[in-house]
Design a protein around this motif. Structure first.
Motif: not given
Length: 103
Positions: A30, A33-34, A36-42, A45-46
């Motif tokens: 995760n 993935k976060g 890779h997608h620049a998803n700060r929330s993920l 959380d991870s």
């Protein structure tokens, strides 16, 4: 504790340890993935889930939370003393050691 109860307890402990190991791997995936997608929330959380799973796994295999904190502090001091690149470039290790020591 009777023999059957002890066997059940051991089996349950082993199952929990295996689950924690898979949880750590899942959270690493995760995290990737976060990132890779620049998803700060993920990402956040991870990382938080990894910290929690690591502490709980340590407890399940016989270490106290304090022992883990002490080992992390020792590791940080050692890496800073050996001039780890993260310390040389950013001071991250001494910053983290200071943060942990103030908790």
């Amino acid at each position: 504790m009777s023999r059957p109860e002890r066997s059940v307890h051991i089996a349950k402990s082993m199952k929990v340890i295996e689950w924690l190991k898979t949880e750590i791997l899942d959270q690493i995936a995760n995290l990737y993935k976060g990132l890779h997608h620049a998803n700060r929330s993920l990402i956040q959380d991870s990382l938080a889930s990894l910290v929690v799973a690591t502490y709980v796994l340590a407890k399940r295999v016989g270490f106290s939370y304090r022992e883990v904190d002490q080992a992390v502090t020792r590791k940080l001091r050692e890496a800073a003393r050996e001039r780890h690149q993260l310390e040389d470039w950013y001071g991250d290790l001494s910053d983290l050691e200071e943060y942990i020591s103030k908790r």
